[in-house]
Design an enzyme around this catalytic site. Structure first.
Site, mmCIF file in Angstrom:
data_model
loop_
_atom_site.group_PDB
_atom_site.id
_atom_site.type_symbol
_atom_site.label_atom_id
_atom_site.label_comp_id
_atom_site.label_asym_id
_atom_site.label_seq_id
_atom_site.Cartn_x
_atom_site.Cartn_y
_atom_site.Cartn_z
ATOM 1 N N CYS A 38 9.922 32.987 -1.504
ATOM 2 C CA CYS A 38 10.754 32.006 -0.632
ATOM 3 C C CYS A 38 11.527 31.070 -1.893
ATOM 4 C CB CYS A 38 9.629 31.062 0.083
ATOM 5 S SG CYS A 38 10.495 29.728 0.849
ATOM 6 N N ASP A 84 7.590 -13.826 1.973
ATOM 7 C CA ASP A 84 8.296 -12.573 2.022
ATOM 8 C C ASP A 84 9.439 -12.675 1.144
ATOM 9 O OD1 ASP A 84 8.767 -9.913 2.449
ATOM 10 O OD2 ASP A 84 9.738 -10.012 4.501
ATOM 11 N N CYS A 138 5.059 28.363 4.877
ATOM 12 C CA CYS A 138 5.640 29.625 4.797
ATOM 13 C C CYS A 138 4.789 30.683 3.986
ATOM 14 C CB CYS A 138 6.886 29.322 3.950
ATOM 15 S SG CYS A 138 7.607 30.753 3.360
ATOM 16 N N CYS A 193 13.398 31.598 4.006
ATOM 17 C CA CYS A 193 13.210 32.716 3.530
ATOM 18 C C CYS A 193 12.853 33.941 4.790
ATOM 19 C CB CYS A 193 12.251 32.880 2.488
ATOM 20 S SG CYS A 193 10.424 32.592 2.880
ATOM 21 N N CYS A 206 9.615 30.773 8.370
ATOM 22 C CA CYS A 206 10.401 29.824 7.304
ATOM 23 C C CYS A 206 11.900 29.768 7.435
ATOM 24 C CB CYS A 206 10.161 30.437 5.978
ATOM 25 S SG CYS A 206 10.814 29.272 4.564
ATOM 26 N N LYS A 244 2.063 -15.897 3.678
ATOM 27 C CA LYS A 244 2.532 -14.692 2.829
ATOM 28 C C LYS A 244 3.967 -14.823 2.719
ATOM 29 C CE LYS A 244 1.820 -9.997 1.481
ATOM 30 N NZ LYS A 244 3.022 -9.598 1.212
ATOM 31 N N LYS A 282 -1.570 -9.589 8.335
ATOM 32 C CA LYS A 282 -0.053 -9.466 8.564
ATOM 33 C C LYS A 282 0.358 -9.774 9.868
ATOM 34 C CE LYS A 282 2.152 -6.933 6.031
ATOM 35 N NZ LYS A 282 3.292 -7.014 5.279
ATOM 36 N N GLU A 333 -3.269 -19.252 3.274
ATOM 37 C CA GLU A 333 -1.940 -19.758 3.337
ATOM 38 C C GLU A 333 -0.941 -18.867 3.438
ATOM 39 O OE1 GLU A 333 -1.188 -19.203 -1.284
ATOM 40 O OE2 GLU A 333 -3.506 -18.833 -1.161
ATOM 41 N N TYR A 373 1.300 -19.754 -6.332
ATOM 42 C CA TYR A 373 0.347 -19.664 -5.438
ATOM 43 C C TYR A 373 -0.865 -18.920 -6.379
ATOM 44 C CZ TYR A 373 2.759 -15.130 -4.712
ATOM 45 O OH TYR A 373 3.391 -14.090 -4.868
HETATM 46 S S1 IVH Z 1 -1.631 -13.847 -4.084
HETATM 47 C C1 IVH Z 1 -4.149 -11.802 -6.997
HETATM 48 N N1 IVH Z 1 -0.558 -15.251 -2.421
HETATM 49 O O1 IVH Z 1 2.308 -10.586 -1.633
HETATM 50 C C2 IVH Z 1 -3.373 -11.760 -5.599
HETATM 51 N N2 IVH Z 1 0.679 -13.068 -2.937
HETATM 52 O O2 IVH Z 1 1.053 -7.996 -1.456
HETATM 53 C C3 IVH Z 1 -1.909 -11.949 -6.116
HETATM 54 N N3 IVH Z 1 2.761 -12.729 -1.955
HETATM 55 O O3 IVH Z 1 2.611 -9.131 -4.948
HETATM 56 C C4 IVH Z 1 -1.085 -12.306 -4.905
HETATM 57 N N4 IVH Z 1 2.740 -14.855 -0.586
HETATM 58 O O4 IVH Z 1 4.505 -10.936 -4.121
HETATM 59 C C5 IVH Z 1 -0.368 -14.147 -3.139
HETATM 60 N N5 IVH Z 1 0.525 -16.918 -0.985
HETATM 61 C C6 IVH Z 1 0.548 -15.720 -1.612
HETATM 62 C C7 IVH Z 1 1.530 -14.549 -1.356
HETATM 63 C C8 IVH Z 1 1.568 -13.503 -2.126
HETATM 64 C C9 IVH Z 1 3.562 -13.686 -0.992
HETATM 65 C C10 IVH Z 1 3.403 -11.310 -2.159
HETATM 66 C C11 IVH Z 1 3.243 -11.222 -3.630
HETATM 67 C C12 IVH Z 1 2.282 -10.234 -4.072
HETATM 68 C C13 IVH Z 1 2.183 -9.519 -2.754
HETATM 69 C C14 IVH Z 1 0.857 -8.833 -2.306
#
Ligand code: IVH
Length: 739
Positions: free
Chosen positions: A465, A132, A459, A438, A435, A130, A328, A128, A240
């Site tokens: 120092c 931001d 140093c 000193c 340094c 992530k 990522k 799914e 989520y």
């Molecule tokens: S699951 C147990 N799912 O990413 C796992 N996190 O790096 C809990 N985030 O603090 C997180 N999209 O703010 C999960 N689909 C997603 C997410 C997600 C964004 C963020 C969330 C978390 C951070 C972790």
């Protein structure tokens, strides 16, 4: 050089760990400056916390690499005031990260290894986006939204219920049926590009502030005192995950999220189930391809084990689930120019070079500084002399054009030097051999074990120092250490320069020198007023002399100092600033020796037997040779004796008292597993023991409480029997933890 961050810690080599610790230190330092001094946070609390936790975990795994400018030694969490605190019944975790397809392969393989005893098992994952934004936890009682909180440090967040109520995607009452009587729904609050642009335009028209990026703006919008302001920002929410719940919402991640949708939440339409690396990565590419048309920021794809029972079994490492990973998207890059190279001197004398850059925006954040780590790094080589930039080492020079990126979208680093743009007169940077503060010689120590030069130049003016002395004092009063309120870095500098404090003990006698303290504070106020006057061109009407009348502030300061005269032992040990002893190690020492007197006794005794320290120093899990050597150096130095003696006249650290959770019979016990285990893999055994509050050690010692021995157990079993340690079978173990 493209370094990857956030590899699992147990897979890091020492060299990688060193580079990563350097990068984390720089990122956290920069975030602190942005937060405290510029009032323009470039990380949210969750990100800051994730960095700090990773730093601490790496330090724990490689205690020998703890940096003098380590965030665990120098800073505390950015304070957040104004909202009531909410303790999360189930912690809000962060995620391990994958940067390459290979990282994903490794993740899946770890899963297959962990569950290898289950021959029939098919591991299914979800994929799914992530999002931001900022995570939030929403508590529903009998289907009614009753409380909402930020993530905070993962354990304690802030109560922002009123603000969350203004978000249309968050139902005030759950729809449908079948929801648990009480459940915490978790997900991400975010701002769409359209909303962000609209807000920017409104603000520009009204001559208001500028907004950096949607995520920071969403964060700011959530922390408004006036919920009407939050409401005007039209924030959004995706559900989520979940925290505490009176009943599991479903058997799988996928089904749980479908339920959330039935209960009235928005959920990502891009979530799928996948069974192989190929399927997961295919979904990653698909989501990546849609990234620019989604209308909101995402920074990767999250993979999670689908079945909840398997999630439970695979378990957690420090603040992260093992059963999930964030894949990522590649980091953003930008080009800029190195204007200057500055050298900063740390608490134990390390000369840390920092490149000052022409400000440039990378991933929505302005970057002006980037750490250059050490002398070799500037030359373009690693600690083994191999090139880290180009086939032949390429150095970094003042005037160079460089490509920088924020690794893991967070920590700025130099990726490449653009040689075609190097000015003709740019000379190789000459790293100072003295340094800058000193003027003592700055040398590179030879590691007696490897015979290799340390990568850092230090140093040698330890006691003369001023930079080191001030850093030691700053560290002593800092948040993770003695935490003396109102005695921040600025006041330490002032009192040090005025000759009022030389060592930590002097802090506690400041009260006896009230007139001098007042004079120093007054002089500073005077100087500041003068500066302001010069800047504004206006003459002051009220000239306030050195005779400072702010008795109240002074009283507060003295009271804050007095309030810390009986610190917890681990804080006190940490505050001493002994090399290689961070918060975690300090806590281990406190637990092991219980009182300062005992630690001093063992420390001195060990120093007296420095040629065979193990004849004196006990075998303690988490205390390696590097730490023992640091203790020998420290306690073997007469000058430190004097400092501690003077300090203990002022301060009485509280003896350490062990508090064991009564939940499980093995809580607080130290357990060792040996021989072949038949019902669980070694890592599963470890995870299970830790879930029950036990500590798992690799070798048997007098500290061991239980040895779980499978068939084929050898020397560990014998040692346990010799020491009279309780020995049990794998079946006994299961019976024990079932109690
Ligand atoms: S699951 C147990 N799912 O990413 C796992 N996190 O790096 C809990 N985030 O603090 C997180 N999209 O703010 C999960 N689909 C997603 C997410 C997600 C964004 C963020 C969330 C978390 C951070 C972790």
């Amino acid at each position: 050089m493209v370094e990857r961050a956030d590899k699992p810690i147990d897979e890091l080599t020492e060299a990688e760990a060193e580079v990563e610790l350097a990068r984390l230190a720089a990122a956290i330092a920069q975030a602190n400056i942005a937060y405290h001094q510029n009032d323009a946070p470039d990380l949210n609390d969750a990100e800051w916390d994730a960095l700090k936790r990773r730093n601490d975990a790496i330090e724990e795994a490689f205690p020998g690499l703890v940096r003098v400018d380590s965030p665990s030694l120098t800073v505390g969490a950015p304070p957040a005031e104004g909202f009531a605190k909410v303790r999360h019944a189930v912690p809000m975790l962060s995620l391990a990260k994958a940067y390459t397809d290979q990282d994903v392969v490794d993740f899946i393989q770890r899963g297959h290894r962990f569950f290898e005893r289950d021959k029939e098992l098919e591991l299914v994952f979800t994929a799914e986006p992530k999002i931001d934004g900022l995570s939030a936890s929403l508590r529903y009682e009998n289907g009614v939204f009753v409380q909402g909180a930020t993530r905070g440090d993962g354990t304690v967040g802030e109560d922002i219920t009123a603000n969350l109520r203004t978000i249309a995607d968050i139902p005030a009452k759950l729809a449908g049926t079948g929801w648990p009587d009480s459940i915490e729904i978790r997900g991400e609050v975010y701002m769409t590009y359209a909303e962000f642009q609209a807000l920017k335009a409104r603000s520009a028209a009204a001559g208001g502030q500028d907004y950096v990026n949607p995520r920071n703006t969403a964060a700011g919008s959530l922390r408004q005192k006036d919920a009407a302001v939050t409401a005007s920002r039209n924030l959004r929410f995706f559900a989520y995950a979940w925290g505490q719940s009176s009943a599991e919402p479903a058997d799988t991640q996928y089904d749980a999220v479908q339920k959330f949708a039935e209960w009235g939440f928005k959920v990502s339409p891009l979530m799928v189930r996948a069974k192989s690396v190929e399927e997961l990565v295919a979904q990653y590419r698909l989501i990546e391809a849609q990234r620019s048309s989604l209308g909101y920021d995402i920074d990767g794809v999250v993979y999670k084990v689908d079945r909840l029972d398997l999630q439970q079994r695979w378990g957690f490492v420090t603040g992260e689930p093992r059963w999930a990973i964030a894949h990522k998207f590649p980091a953003e890059q930008a080009t800029t120019v190195v204007k200057r190279i500055d050298i900063q001197v740390g608490r134990t004398g390390t000369l840390a070079p920092v490149a000052r850059l022409a400000p440039v925006t990378v991933g929505g954040v302005v970057v002006e500084n980037v750490t250059l780590h050490n002398e070799d790094y500037i030359k373009g080589i690693d600690s083994t002399g191999r090139s880290i930039r180009g086939d032949e080492p390429i150095d970094v020079r003042i005037g160079d054009t460089v490509v920088i990126q924020r690794a893991g979208d967070v920590i700025p680093q130099i990726v490449r030097v653009v040689l075609e743009k190097r000015p003709a007169n740019a000379a190789p940077y000459e790293f100072p051999h003295e340094c800058p503060i000193c003027k003592s010689p700055a040398t590179r120590e030879i590691n007696p074990k490897t015979g290799k030069e340390d990568s850092r130049r230090r140093c040698t003016g330890e006691l003369v120092c001023a930079a080191q002395a001030v850093e030691r004092l700053r560290h002593f009063v800092s948040r993770g250490a003695m935490d003396i309120e109102g005695l921040g870095a600025e006041n330490i500098d002032l009192f040090f320069n005025a000759g009022l404090i030389k060592t930590a003990a002097d802090i506690f006698t400041l009260k006896d020198r009230r007139a001098e303290v007042q004079a120093a504070l007054g002089a500073r106020r005077e100087a500041q007023a003068k500066l302001r006057e010069e800047a504004s061109g206006k003459a002051r009407k009220n000239v306030r002399g050195v005779e400072d009348r702010n008795y109240e502030g002074l009283e507060k300061l003295f009271n804050a100092i007095d309030a810390r005269r009986e610190p917890e032992l681990d804080r006190f040990i940490f505050a001493l600033g002994i090399r290689h002893i961070g918060e975690t190690t300090a806590a281990v020492l406190a637990r092991t020796f219980s009182t300062m007197e005992e630690l001093i006794r063992v420390g001195k005794e060990t120093a007296a037997h420095a040629d065979d320290p193990h004849s004196v120093f006990p075998d303690v899990d988490g205390i390696g040779d590097t730490v023992i050597e640091a203790l020998i150096d420290f306690f073997g130095n007469q000058r430190n004796d004097d400092v501690i003696e003077a300090l203990l006249k002022q301060v009485k650290p509280k003896p350490y008292v062990l508090s064991v959770s009564a939940d499980s019979v093995v809580a607080g016990k130290t357990v060792v597993f040996t021989g072949s285990l038949e019902k669980m893999t070694r890592s599963e055994a470890k995870a299970m023991a830790e879930r029950h509050g036990a500590k798992v050690a690799g070798s048997v010692s007098a500290q061991t409480d239980i040895l779980v021995a499978g068939p084929g157990a050898g020397s560990k079993l014998k040692k346990a029997e010799d020491l009279g340690v309780q020995v049990i079978s794998e079946d006994d173990w299961f019976a024990l933890i079932a109690k």
